[in-house]
Scaffold this active site. Structure first.
Site, PDB file in Angstrom:
ATOM      1  N   GLU A   1      74.238  -7.440  69.685  1.00 22.46           N
ATOM      2  CA  GLU A   1      75.308  -8.205  69.035  1.00 22.46           C
ATOM      3  C   GLU A   1      76.506  -8.114  69.961  1.00 22.46           C
ATOM      4  O   GLU A   1      77.068  -7.036  70.153  1.00 22.46           O
ATOM      5  CB  GLU A   1      75.592  -7.619  67.646  1.00 22.46           C
ATOM      6  CG  GLU A   1      76.329  -8.592  66.754  1.00 22.46           C
ATOM      7  CD  GLU A   1      77.819  -8.355  66.760  1.00 22.46           C
ATOM      8  OE1 GLU A   1      78.508  -9.087  67.514  1.00 22.46           O
ATOM      9  OE2 GLU A   1      78.289  -7.463  66.049  1.00 22.46           O
TER      10      GLU A   1
ATOM     11  N   CYS B   1      84.424  -9.089  66.672  1.00 19.62           N
ATOM     12  CA  CYS B   1      83.573 -10.015  67.430  1.00 19.62           C
ATOM     13  C   CYS B   1      83.601 -11.403  66.794  1.00 19.62           C
ATOM     14  O   CYS B   1      83.595 -12.406  67.513  1.00 19.62           O
ATOM     15  CB  CYS B   1      82.160  -9.473  67.544  1.00 19.62           C
ATOM     16  SG  CYS B   1      81.424  -9.053  65.963  1.00 19.62           S
TER      17      CYS B   1
ATOM     18  N   LYS C   1      75.072   6.790  69.489  1.00 17.20           N
ATOM     19  CA  LYS C   1      75.984   7.047  70.611  1.00 17.20           C
ATOM     20  C   LYS C   1      77.217   6.166  70.448  1.00 17.20           C
ATOM     21  O   LYS C   1      77.173   4.965  70.683  1.00 17.20           O
ATOM     22  CB  LYS C   1      75.321   6.753  71.962  1.00 17.20           C
ATOM     23  CG  LYS C   1      76.113   7.358  73.104  1.00 17.20           C
ATOM     24  CD  LYS C   1      76.045   6.593  74.400  1.00 17.20           C
ATOM     25  CE  LYS C   1      76.883   5.369  74.424  1.00 17.20           C
ATOM     26  NZ  LYS C   1      78.340   5.568  74.260  1.00 17.20           N
TER      27      LYS C   1
ATOM     28  N   GLU D   1      86.978 -14.695  75.721  1.00 12.78           N
ATOM     29  CA  GLU D   1      87.243 -13.929  74.503  1.00 12.78           C
ATOM     30  C   GLU D   1      88.429 -12.992  74.745  1.00 12.78           C
ATOM     31  O   GLU D   1      88.384 -12.148  75.623  1.00 12.78           O
ATOM     32  CB  GLU D   1      86.003 -13.112  74.150  1.00 12.78           C
ATOM     33  CG  GLU D   1      86.219 -12.244  72.940  1.00 12.78           C
ATOM     34  CD  GLU D   1      85.013 -11.390  72.574  1.00 12.78           C
ATOM     35  OE1 GLU D   1      84.314 -10.920  73.482  1.00 12.78           O
ATOM     36  OE2 GLU D   1      84.801 -11.184  71.370  1.00 12.78           O
TER      37      GLU D   1
END
Ligand code: ADP
Length: 468
Positions: free
Chosen positions: A242, A276, A169, A372
């Site tokens: 993750e 990331c 997905k 972030e």
């Protein structure tokens, strides 16, 4: 586009119940419509994957390896088409798109040949105890929009190798290349073994709560990861998460500034900072602070922003409007909490473009340092004292990666051991591979990807204990 862009459910390429309009981030305009699945179609995909799993899991390992290798071949044969489509939906420069497809192929080939051997943990006159890895069942891979092809490949590969069936997905803003992967998979795997289902951010929860999905392999933001973990609890699913990172890079006073600046720049600004494990906070010793800020700004000024299909483009746009809006807010934060040396919004008529931005005279406590950013806006923070910088680097709730930069490897190594993160690089950043365990500390993740440890998370530990 020559490859079909349909849903793949039970071996059939299907239209959805609606359409997803996919935006080219370099223009901000839709460039294609692809199917959007209904809840019933997602349920059909889960049922197909469940029905296909026993035969796939019972197939000889050599068959599964051979199919995975053929899938890698198919990806390789369609590299150009996949890469160009990836540029259009994701925004990255064509060269980086090619690199992503090549790396996806490389991961698939790795998993096609990877070994997860039976381990004999006791063999004496009393007992023989063996540890096997049985398939879990149906695995759902939920992927983000920054590396849609690579991340899909490195979830599909280990799932299928271990005898699971798979539902991919993708994120709603980057579904096109995933659907193309589905079209390639259809000709290689038996019906139901691979399914590709798109949504508009509305079907993930069905996967994470459904009793017939055994495992969720998720890559995305920490807030969504928390939701996945919470909803997976209802059926005690296996999960690998993750998540976000706020990687600190610590630059010691003995570096060769000219030599490290391009490497640090690449570590922070690859994929317009939407990685990331990019460098998100740069801590620089007072003695080299001014020089490094200047070198990074000079490098930033050479960047050419534009459509990734233009050969001259070195940096593409941000991937979506929400991320662009967030970056605009962070530029205001940068201007009030620090000094923008260079960067800001790229003056253009369209597209989500932010120039690589170097922000100095900023420190911890600013949102740009503590959170972030996932955008090409790098805060450069001054430090004097090693213990102080270690505690600042470790103060984050994130712990994905980090790096130490020094002319003295022993010094850097000593410091690397003190960083609370899943990975610490010395004199580089961003490197990972299928043989290297990849794990997030603290709120950057749960579980391990890649390596034997990561592979084993796609199987059920199965002990056979024989009395002698
Ligand atoms: P972002 O917030 O940056 O758009 P997300 O982490 O929310 O990224 O998205 C990563 C993936 O998670 C996407 O495929 C998205 O559709 C999916 N997703 C979003 N919400 C949920 C949810 N509640 N459960 C499972 N998956 C979800």
């Amino acid at each position: 586009m020559a490859l079909p862009t349909k849903l793949l459910i039970d071996g059939q390429l299907l239209d959805g119940s609606g359409l997803l309009s996919v935006v080219d981030p370099s223009t901000g305009e839709p460039f294609v419509e692809v199917p959007r699945a209904s809840q019933a179609q997602m349920e059909a995909a889960i049922a197909a994957a469940k029905a296909a799993q026993p035969a796939w899991g019972a197939a000889p390992l050599s068959t599964r390896r051979e199919r995975l290798a053929r899938f890698a071949d198919a990806v390789a044969q369609h590299t150009d088409e996949l890469a160009r489509t990836l540029v259009m939906e994701q925004g990255k420069p064509l060269e980086q798109a090619h690199a992503e497809i090549s790396y996806a192929e490389f991961f698939l080939r790795h998993f096609a040949t990877a070994e997860l051997p039976v381990e004999i943990v006791q063999d004496d006159e009393v007992l023989r105890v063996e540890v096997h890895h049985r398939p879990l069942g149906v695995v759902a891979g939920i992927t983000p929009w920054n590396f849609p092809v690579l991340i899909a490949a490195y979830k599909l590969g280990p799932s299928l190798l271990l005898g699971n069936t798979f539902i991919l997905k993708p994120a709603p803003t980057t579904p096109v290349t995933s659907l193309m992967l589905g079209a390639l998979a259809r000709d290689i795997f038996p019906p139901g073994v691979v399914n590709v289902v798109t949504d508009a951010n509305d079907l993930g929860a069905l996967l994470t709560t459904h009793p017939d999905v055994a495992k969720i392999s998720f890559t995305g933001s920490t807030p969504t990861g928390r939701k996945v973990m919470a909803s997976a609890a209802s059926t005690l699913k296996r999960i690998t998460l993750e998540l976000g990172g706020n990687d600190a890079a610590i630059v010691l006073d003995d570096v060769d500034v000219a030599a490290v600046a391009p490497k640090i720049f690449a570590g922070a600004f690859l994929n317009a900072g939407q990685v990331c494990i990019a460098i998100k906070r740069l801590y620089v010793h007072d003695r080299v602070y001014d020089a490094l800020c200047g070198a990074l700004a000079a490098q930033a000024d050479t960047s050419v922003l534009g459509n990734g299909l233009d050969a001259s483009t070195s940096m593409g746009p941000l991937q979506n409007a929400a991320q662009y809006a967030k970056a605009q807010c962070l530029l205001d934060v940068a201007a009030s909490d620090g000094t923008i040396v260079t960067g800001g919004i790229e003056a253009r008529n369209s597209g989500y473009f932010v120039r690589p931005t170097i922000v100095r005279d900023i420190t911890d406590g600013s949102e740009l340092v503590d959170e972030e950013q996932f955008a090409p806006i790098l805060p450069v923070v001054r430090f004097n004292d090693i213990d102080d910088v270690v505690s600042r680097a470790n103060a984050s709730p994130y712990g994905l990666g980090g790096s130490v930069w020094s002319g003295d490897i022993d010094r850097a190594y000593e410091l690397a051991q003190r960083i609370d993160s899943g990975t610490v690089w010395i004199n580089h950043h961003l490197h990972f591979g299928p043989h290297i365990p990849f794990a997030g500390a603290k709120q950057s993740g749960y579980g391990v990807e890649f390596s034997e440890a990561g592979l084993s998370e796609f199987g059920q530990t199965h002990v056979i204990s024989i009395a002698k």
